[in-house]
Design a protein around this motif. Structure first.
Motif, mmCIF file in Angstrom:
data_model
loop_
_atom_site.group_PDB
_atom_site.id
_atom_site.type_symbol
_atom_site.label_atom_id
_atom_site.label_comp_id
_atom_site.label_asym_id
_atom_site.label_seq_id
_atom_site.Cartn_x
_atom_site.Cartn_y
_atom_site.Cartn_z
ATOM 1 N N THR A 227 9.746 1.401 0.972
ATOM 2 C CA THR A 227 8.323 1.604 1.274
ATOM 3 C C THR A 227 7.836 2.939 0.720
ATOM 4 N N ARG A 228 6.558 2.962 0.439
ATOM 5 C CA ARG A 228 5.874 4.186 0.034
ATOM 6 C C ARG A 228 4.480 4.169 0.643
ATOM 7 N N THR A 229 3.884 5.344 0.756
ATOM 8 C CA THR A 229 2.476 5.435 1.115
ATOM 9 C C THR A 229 1.702 5.823 -0.145
ATOM 10 N N VAL A 230 0.409 6.086 0.016
ATOM 11 C CA VAL A 230 -0.461 6.332 -1.138
ATOM 12 C C VAL A 230 -0.786 7.817 -1.250
ATOM 13 N N LEU A 231 -0.548 8.371 -2.431
ATOM 14 C CA LEU A 231 -0.890 9.760 -2.696
ATOM 15 C C LEU A 231 -2.296 9.886 -3.274
ATOM 16 N N ASN A 232 -2.665 8.937 -4.135
ATOM 17 C CA ASN A 232 -3.965 9.036 -4.806
ATOM 18 C C ASN A 232 -4.388 7.655 -5.300
ATOM 19 N N VAL A 233 -5.692 7.404 -5.323
ATOM 20 C CA VAL A 233 -6.253 6.162 -5.849
ATOM 21 C C VAL A 233 -7.334 6.500 -6.862
ATOM 22 N N ILE A 234 -7.281 5.855 -8.023
ATOM 23 C CA ILE A 234 -8.297 6.051 -9.060
ATOM 24 C C ILE A 234 -8.941 4.706 -9.360
ATOM 25 N N ASN A 235 -10.198 4.550 -8.995
ATOM 26 C CA ASN A 235 -10.949 3.338 -9.314
ATOM 27 C C ASN A 235 -11.584 3.479 -10.690
ATOM 28 N N HIS A 236 -11.765 2.359 -11.366
ATOM 29 C CA HIS A 236 -12.487 2.416 -12.633
ATOM 30 C C HIS A 236 -13.915 2.868 -12.361
ATOM 31 N N PRO A 237 -14.444 3.762 -13.186
ATOM 32 C CA PRO A 237 -15.784 4.309 -12.902
ATOM 33 C C PRO A 237 -16.895 3.269 -12.939
ATOM 34 N N ASP A 238 -16.677 2.141 -13.641
ATOM 35 C CA ASP A 238 -17.710 1.113 -13.735
ATOM 36 C C ASP A 238 -17.416 -0.091 -12.832
ATOM 37 N N TYR A 239 -16.535 0.105 -11.865
ATOM 38 C CA TYR A 239 -16.214 -0.978 -10.932
ATOM 39 C C TYR A 239 -17.458 -1.382 -10.149
ATOM 40 N N ASN A 240 -17.675 -2.704 -10.070
ATOM 41 C CA ASN A 240 -18.845 -3.244 -9.372
ATOM 42 C C ASN A 240 -18.362 -4.220 -8.312
ATOM 43 N N LEU A 241 -18.534 -3.871 -7.057
ATOM 44 C CA LEU A 241 -18.048 -4.701 -5.958
ATOM 45 C C LEU A 241 -18.724 -6.059 -5.914
ATOM 46 N N SER A 242 -20.021 -6.110 -6.184
ATOM 47 C CA SER A 242 -20.750 -7.379 -6.047
ATOM 48 C C SER A 242 -20.403 -8.368 -7.151
ATOM 49 N N THR A 243 -20.170 -7.879 -8.371
ATOM 50 C CA THR A 243 -19.859 -8.784 -9.487
ATOM 51 C C THR A 243 -18.364 -8.867 -9.769
ATOM 52 N N ARG A 244 -17.598 -7.934 -9.229
ATOM 53 C CA ARG A 244 -16.156 -7.806 -9.451
ATOM 54 C C ARG A 244 -15.821 -7.433 -10.894
ATOM 55 N N ASP A 245 -16.790 -6.977 -11.659
ATOM 56 C CA ASP A 245 -16.519 -6.518 -13.019
ATOM 57 C C ASP A 245 -15.787 -5.172 -12.962
ATOM 58 N N ASN A 246 -14.856 -4.969 -13.883
ATOM 59 C CA ASN A 246 -14.031 -3.748 -13.918
ATOM 60 C C ASN A 246 -13.305 -3.531 -12.589
ATOM 61 N N ASP A 247 -12.853 -4.608 -11.994
ATOM 62 C CA ASP A 247 -12.162 -4.533 -10.696
ATOM 63 C C ASP A 247 -10.697 -4.168 -10.935
ATOM 64 N N ILE A 248 -10.441 -2.892 -11.065
ATOM 65 C CA ILE A 248 -9.105 -2.393 -11.382
ATOM 66 C C ILE A 248 -8.948 -0.997 -10.782
ATOM 67 N N ALA A 249 -7.757 -0.703 -10.282
ATOM 68 C CA ALA A 249 -7.489 0.607 -9.686
ATOM 69 C C ALA A 249 -6.044 0.999 -9.955
ATOM 70 N N LEU A 250 -5.827 2.294 -10.103
ATOM 71 C CA LEU A 250 -4.488 2.871 -10.209
ATOM 72 C C LEU A 250 -4.141 3.511 -8.874
ATOM 73 N N VAL A 251 -2.960 3.210 -8.365
ATOM 74 C CA VAL A 251 -2.508 3.738 -7.073
ATOM 75 C C VAL A 251 -1.260 4.585 -7.305
ATOM 76 N N GLN A 252 -1.358 5.858 -6.981
ATOM 77 C CA GLN A 252 -0.209 6.755 -7.136
ATOM 78 C C GLN A 252 0.632 6.737 -5.867
ATOM 79 N N LEU A 253 1.923 6.488 -6.020
ATOM 80 C CA LEU A 253 2.821 6.413 -4.875
ATOM 81 C C LEU A 253 3.106 7.799 -4.320
ATOM 82 N N SER A 254 3.458 7.848 -3.043
ATOM 83 C CA SER A 254 3.733 9.129 -2.382
ATOM 84 C C SER A 254 4.953 9.817 -2.970
ATOM 85 N N SER A 255 5.883 9.051 -3.521
ATOM 86 C CA SER A 255 7.040 9.617 -4.217
ATOM 87 C C SER A 255 7.556 8.593 -5.209
ATOM 88 N N SER A 256 8.287 9.069 -6.203
ATOM 89 C CA SER A 256 8.785 8.192 -7.270
ATOM 90 C C SER A 256 9.802 7.197 -6.720
#
Length: 357
Positions: free
Chosen positions: A105-134
């Motif tokens: 298991t790991r927790t989340v250190l950081n989340v980076i959403n795409h700057p053009d992410y649109n919740l209503s249309t789901r366009d650019n629905d992508i995110a990077l999740v940095q783990l708490s440790s390698s």
């Protein structure tokens, strides 16, 4: 002396460049893989990049992701932002309700959403999740390769989706009461889905308030027997195999597609985001491989003067299935990979030379 110094610097730079391709040595390889709704149980280790994103409060899988290097997970922005404050990430997991000897298991250190992410249309629905440790790679925990910019996926490409979403989902009404009949699986589910062209996908979604953009990819069967991701499969990977490596082509979005008939699953098209991903991951960049899947176009023009073969030799192993052509990744589909052996060799010789000047 100046030339020797320059040669040393070039050698070191090329060595660092070679190191940026190191994920290609391990990504997309599943030692235990010999190959949702309408799917089947996955065997242990068959999808070692699949990540279970769990709600600490609910203690069930609420969406998924994919491991792309030892520190980062790829998922959908919608998935992550819904439960960001209570995420627990499981890697190497097959069973969500029973102890699994291979999971960590790991927790989340950081989340980076795409700057053009649109919740209503789901366009650019992508995110990077940095783990708490390698994490350390094992046979049960490995990164997936990613489809590179310029990849082509013609209709019919065999693909697979994995997840712990509902395997049965039916909504009925009794009087004024809405009844939801559903099942959650214990074991990670897998299902095969062919790619559907964006044009045919747009036709299927016509009138449903959904716009299929160039940043999206569709897969599934356009029939009543829906097989594909369902509710709680959001963020999971869509993968295809090229040679010995599995390549992620999509990220599950719109996981409620299973509630309707004659529509397909919709996914974020990973190949559109190579530059964005590399911008935010500085060390050990993910392994990107260009996929150029095309189905051969048959020659339908008849020969006006056919010449029969006087001594035809029958094929001892006739194959009724058309051949699908995948390029050799070292023969033109990925220029960066072609440079890898050369740059590594040159850098090693450069550094050895530096020791004697």
């Amino acid at each position: 002396m100046r030339f020797n110094t320059v040669l040393c610097v070039v050698g070191v730079l090329l060595l660092n460049l070679a190191g940026s391709f190191c994920q290609l040595d391990v990504c997309g390889r599943a030692p235990f893989n010999t190959k949702i709704l309408g799917g089947s149980n996955a065997t242990a280790g068959s999808w070692p990049w699949h990540v279970d994103i769990t709600s600490a409060e609910l203690r069930i899988s609420v969406c998924s992701g994919s491991l792309i290097n030892k520190d980062w997970v790829l998922s959908s922005a919608t998935c992550i932002n819904l439960i960001l404050d209570q995420i627990v990430i499981y890697l190497g997991r097959r069973s969500q309700f029973e102890p699994d000897p291979h999971e960590i298991t790991r927790t989340v250190l950081n989340v980076i959403n795409h700057p053009d992410y649109n919740l209503s249309t789901r366009d650019n629905d992508i995110a990077l999740v940095q783990l708490s440790s390698s994490v350390n790679f094992t046979d049960y925990i490995r990164p997936v390769c990613l489809a590179a910019d310029g990849s082509v996926f013609d209709e019919g490409l065999s693909s697979w989706v994995t997840g712990w979403g509902f395997t049965r989902w039916r909504v009925t009404t009794w009087g004024d009461i809405e009844i939801k009949d559903s099942d959650l699986p214990n074991i990670l589910q897998e299902v095969e889905m062919p790619i559907v062209s964006n044009q045919n996908c747009s036709v299927a979604y016509n009138g449903k308030g959904v716009t299929i953009t160039d940043n999206m990819l569709c897969a599934g069967q356009l029939n009543d027997a829906f097989k594909g991701p369902c509710v709680l499969d959001d963020g999971g990977p869509l993968v295809s195999k090229q040679g010995l490596q599995w390549i992620q082509t999509g990220i599950t979005i719109m996981d409620d597609a299973c509630l309707e008939k004659n529509i397909t699953g919709v996914f974020t098209r990973v190949s559109q985001y190579q530059d964005w991903i590399n911008t935010h991951i500085s060390n050990e960049k993910p392994g990107f491989i260009r996929v150029n899947f095309t189905t051969p176009t048959p020659n339908t023009t008849p020969d006006p003067n056919p010449i029969p073969d006087p001594n035809p030799i029958p094929d001892p192993n006739p194959d009724p299935i058309p051949t699908l052509y995948f390029p050799d990744i070292f023969s033109g589909s990925s220029p960066s990979l072609q440079l890898f052996p050369l740059s590594l060799t040159f850098s090693i010789f450069s550094l050895i030379f530096c020791l004697f000047i």
